[in-house]
Motif scaffolding. Structure first.
Motif, short mmCIF file in Angstrom:
data_model
loop_
_atom_site.label_atom_id
_atom_site.label_comp_id
_atom_site.label_asym_id
_atom_site.label_seq_id
_atom_site.Cartn_x
_atom_site.Cartn_y
_atom_site.Cartn_z
N CYS A 1 3.19 -2.13 4.16
CA CYS A 1 1.94 -2.82 4.48
C CYS A 1 1.47 -3.58 3.24
N ARG B 1 -9.97 -3.54 4.27
CA ARG B 1 -8.81 -2.66 4.06
C ARG B 1 -8.56 -1.79 5.29
N VAL B 2 -9.63 -1.22 5.82
CA VAL B 2 -9.46 -0.33 6.98
C VAL B 2 -8.95 -1.12 8.19
N LEU C 1 0.84 -1.20 0.00
CA LEU C 1 0.00 0.00 0.00
C LEU C 1 0.88 1.25 0.00
N PRO C 2 0.41 2.33 -0.64
CA PRO C 2 1.21 3.57 -0.65
C PRO C 2 1.54 4.01 0.77
N GLY C 3 2.77 4.49 0.94
CA GLY C 3 3.21 4.95 2.26
C GLY C 3 4.18 3.98 2.88
N LYS C 4 5.43 3.99 2.39
CA LYS C 4 6.46 3.19 3.05
C LYS C 4 7.09 4.06 4.10
N TYR D 1 -2.12 -2.65 11.29
CA TYR D 1 -0.72 -2.44 10.91
C TYR D 1 -0.16 -1.21 11.63
N GLU D 2 -0.91 -0.11 11.54
CA GLU D 2 -0.41 1.15 12.10
C GLU D 2 -0.34 1.10 13.63
N GLU D 3 -1.20 0.30 14.23
CA GLU D 3 -1.23 0.27 15.69
C GLU D 3 0.06 -0.31 16.26
N ARG E 1 -3.08 5.64 23.90
CA ARG E 1 -1.68 6.02 23.65
C ARG E 1 -1.02 6.55 24.92
N THR F 1 0.54 10.42 1.68
CA THR F 1 -0.68 9.65 1.48
C THR F 1 -1.87 10.55 1.79
N VAL G 1 -1.42 3.95 3.78
CA VAL G 1 -0.80 3.91 5.10
C VAL G 1 -0.69 5.31 5.71
N SER G 2 -1.04 5.42 6.96
CA SER G 2 -0.75 6.62 7.75
C SER G 2 0.24 6.20 8.83
N PHE H 1 -8.08 5.56 4.57
CA PHE H 1 -8.84 4.31 4.55
C PHE H 1 -8.36 3.36 3.46
N GLY I 1 4.23 3.28 15.51
CA GLY I 1 3.27 2.37 16.11
C GLY I 1 3.52 2.20 17.60
N ALA J 1 1.72 9.22 5.84
CA ALA J 1 3.08 8.77 5.51
C ALA J 1 3.50 9.38 4.18
N TRP J 2 4.78 9.32 3.89
CA TRP J 2 5.28 9.81 2.61
C TRP J 2 5.18 8.72 1.55
N VAL J 3 4.77 9.10 0.34
CA VAL J 3 4.75 8.19 -0.81
C VAL J 3 6.06 8.34 -1.58
N LEU K 1 -5.28 -1.74 7.71
CA LEU K 1 -4.45 -0.55 7.94
C LEU K 1 -4.32 -0.23 9.43
N ARG K 2 -5.46 -0.23 10.13
CA ARG K 2 -5.40 0.17 11.53
C ARG K 2 -4.62 -0.83 12.36
#
Lengths: 454, 167
Positions: free
Chosen positions: A346, A357-358, A203-206, A364-366, B75, B54, B61-62, B58, A372, B46-48, A361-362
């Motif tokens: 991801c 998908r959501v 997914l975009p955003g490495k 993964y990000e958590e 948190r 991004t 990646v964030s 939904f 994270g 996040a950066w693409v 993502l959540r």
């Protein structure tokens, strides 16, 4: 009179002085395995690792979905050597050292892009996507008649192979096929690959993270350290508990007390290792929605392995393919003996519902990435390990012996049932996974010092 | 509808942003949380590539994305629990907020853009994180509260950890 110039590179001289075997106290049948911590802190050892592990064997370089179209390229590295990976016009993926053959300037200077030709902005030399030099400055005036542009073609990464989307490269041409190198580890990749007929995409955003510690600390941790989650990740296990009572919250995959679940740790040979156990809450995974479809195609057992079992795969020396609390690629490389870069991608089926998908993502990000709530705690422990390993005396030895005395050499019952070839297996926490990594480490490092080529 | 911004309103809006940053530096976690609405949306994309972030939390990646104060509290609970090695000990932080611009103001709703720079000191190392932040604020019972935080991180790489006390 000056001493004669050494004909071999200094790393070889260094390696002759290092007694690599002396770094290990290996008595697995007595349940003892210790590693001298200078292995994490000695710059001479890193120089050897760069040359003989990262530049001497297969390493993971990218996922094919990072290059969806002809002429797409990405820049990355093999150890310290910069490379670019490009899909050519026929769809094949190639990789080259990312340096102009003229004066060595990097040719590709962005993270990603798409172009048929690479023109060096320093002196104009231009190469095509096959690495061929197609334009040089004033060749008739500057070079003799015997000169051919073939002499200055880009240096290719000697071997590039793709196993079900995972692209590996080797700067050393004299390596076995990728399939042979992966061995039984490929089965864990298959269990991921087969989940979605349309294929996987990153997914975009490495994102990347740096920790101030040796690269092998990450390798060992993700290679199957089944002893750390209840301690290093206690805080996110607490968050997971807080969320169970919260209506509508995307739940965290439960990994506490994994030794009380049905599970094992496996070594596949060549330093590849894995860990698996039954998730208590598989219904909280996005792929679980596909279980019925997967059962019809692959049968109950394999569908359960795909959807309901925590699977951690470590492919030596730089890939973690995780299909567990989230599904991701984690790859890492040494920057220096005490600094490591980790990059996270991801993974997602190209086709999945918005809800899946959501959730993906959540989850993964958590846990994952430096932002994270799991990764930072690993990173911090690697740094504390690195601090603890400092110093010149060799008194510090890590005690990496859990589960060695009762390990099984070869397949265990589960592996026999699934037909997965194993080197060894042990209970959750089995530190033979680290031992197996160091077996490969010794094989590659000693192969180098003994002058053998394969 | 945009309304003329009084100096008093400007002071209140930027005051909330500055106060919550100071609360982080002073580790007053309950005070910090009190500046946020119950339906807070907290988003760090996040950066693409070099200059593209991004844009769809939904599908892409964030680095951080959550909605609701319970996730914010999770948190905080984690990093002060004493069981997170990355946050035990916590770093010393120094937040600097600047270049504030009020983008819109309607009397009970406002959007403020600013730049932020946080110096981080932990275990003998010093580093910084920096970026921009767009705050959406709402007037609740006479107090301005933060309903949305859209944060960008200029850094390419995260040093060991990035948590909300850095932002």
């Amino acid at each position: 009179m000056n001493a004669p110039m050494k004909s071999r590179r200094y790393q070889d001289a260094e390696s002759e002085m290092l007694d690599l075997d002396a770094l290990f106290d290996r008595r697995p049948d007595e349940g003892i395995y210790r590693v001298d911590r200078s292995i994490y802190t000695d710059p001479a050892i890193l120089a050897l690792e760069i040359r003989h592990i990262f530049e001497g064997s297969w390493v993971f370089i990218c996922h094919e979905s990072q290059l969806p179209n002809p002429y797409d390229f990405i820049t990355t590295s093999i150890g310290l050597r910069p490379i670019f990976v490009q899909r050519d016009g026929s769809g094949q993926i190639n990789a080259f050292i990312n340096a102009c053959t003229h004066r060595g300037a990097q040719l590709c200077r962005t993270a990603q892009g798409n172009r048929k030709f690479h023109a060096c902005t320093y002196h104009g030399w231009t190469f095509d996507a096959a690495g061929k030099a197609i334009w040089l400055q004033r060749t008739e005036q500057g070079y003799s008649e015997s000169f051919s542009s073939d002499q200055v073609a880009l240096e290719p990464v000697a071997r590039v192979e793709n196993y079900r989307g995972f692209v590996f490269g080797s700067l050393n041409p004299d390596v076995p096929s990728l399939a042979e190198h992966l061995g039984g580890a490929a089965e864990f990749i298959d269990m991921l690959f087969d989940q979605c007929p349309e294929g996987w995409t990153v997914l975009p955003g490495k994102t990347s993270s740096i920790y101030h510690g040796n690269w092998k600390l990450m390798l060992e941790n993700g290679g199957g350290d089944g002893l750390h989650p209840d301690y290093a990740h206690k805080s996110i296990l607490g968050v997971a508990n807080r969320k169970t009572e919260r209506a509508g919250a995307i739940q965290t995959m439960q990994i506490d007390k994994m030794h009380e679940k049905v599970g094992r740790q496996w070594t596949f040979g060549h330093g590849h290792t894995g860990i698996w156990f039954n998730f208590p809450n598989p219904e909280d995974r996005p792929i679980y929605q596909q279980k019925e479809r997967l059962t019809q195609t692959y049968g109950e057992t394999r569908a359960t392995w795909m959807t309901s079992i925590f699977r951690n795969l470590s492919v030596y020396p730089n890939l973690h393919m995780l299909d567990q609390m989230a599904t991701l690629i984690r790859t890492f490389r040494p920057i220096s003996v005490d600094k490591t870069e980790i990059t996270f991608y991801c993974l997602a089926p190209k086709v999945e519902s918005p809800a899946e998908r959501v959730r993906r993502l959540r989850q993964y990000e958590e846990f994952f990435m430096g932002s994270g709530m799991g990764t930072p705690d690993d990173n911090a422990e690697f740094e504390y390990c690195h601090e603890g390993a400092k110093g010149a005396s060799s008194a510090g030895k890590s005690f990496i012996s859990f589960g060695l005395h009762n390990r099984i050499v070869g397949q265990d019952e589960t592996a026999k049932t699934l037909g997965i070839p194993l080197e060894s297996s042990g209970l959750i926490g089995y530190e033979g996974c680290s031992m197996s990594q160091f077996d490969e480490w010794l094989r590659l490092m000693k192969r180098a010092t003994q002058g053998a080529t394969s | 509808m945009t309304m003329p911004l009084t100096f008093e309103a400007f002071q209140q809006l930027t005051g909330v942003i500055r106060e919550q940053a100071i609360a982080l530096d002073e580790q007053r976690w309950d005070d910090w949380q009190s500046f946020y609405t119950d339906d807070i949306v907290f988003w760090l994309p996040a950066w693409v590539d070099e200059h593209t972030l991004t844009s769809d939390p939904f599908n892409e990646v964030s680095m951080i994305y959550f909605a609701g104060k319970a996730a914010l509290s999770d948190r905080v609970w984690r990093f002060i629990s004493g069981t997170s090695p990355a946050s035990t000990p916590l770093p010393r932080t120094s937040h600097l907020i600047g270049s504030d611009l009020v983008e819109s103001f309607t009397g009970d709703h406002a959007v403020v853009n600013c730049r932020w720079h946080t110096t981080v000191v932990r275990n003998g190392r010093t580093w910084f994180y920096a970026g921009s932040c767009r705050y959406t604020l709402r007037l609740e019972a006479g107090n301005w509260r933060i309903a949305e935080r859209y944060i960008t991180l200029t850094n390419d790489q995260i040093e060991t950890a990035l948590d909300i006390y850095h932002l």
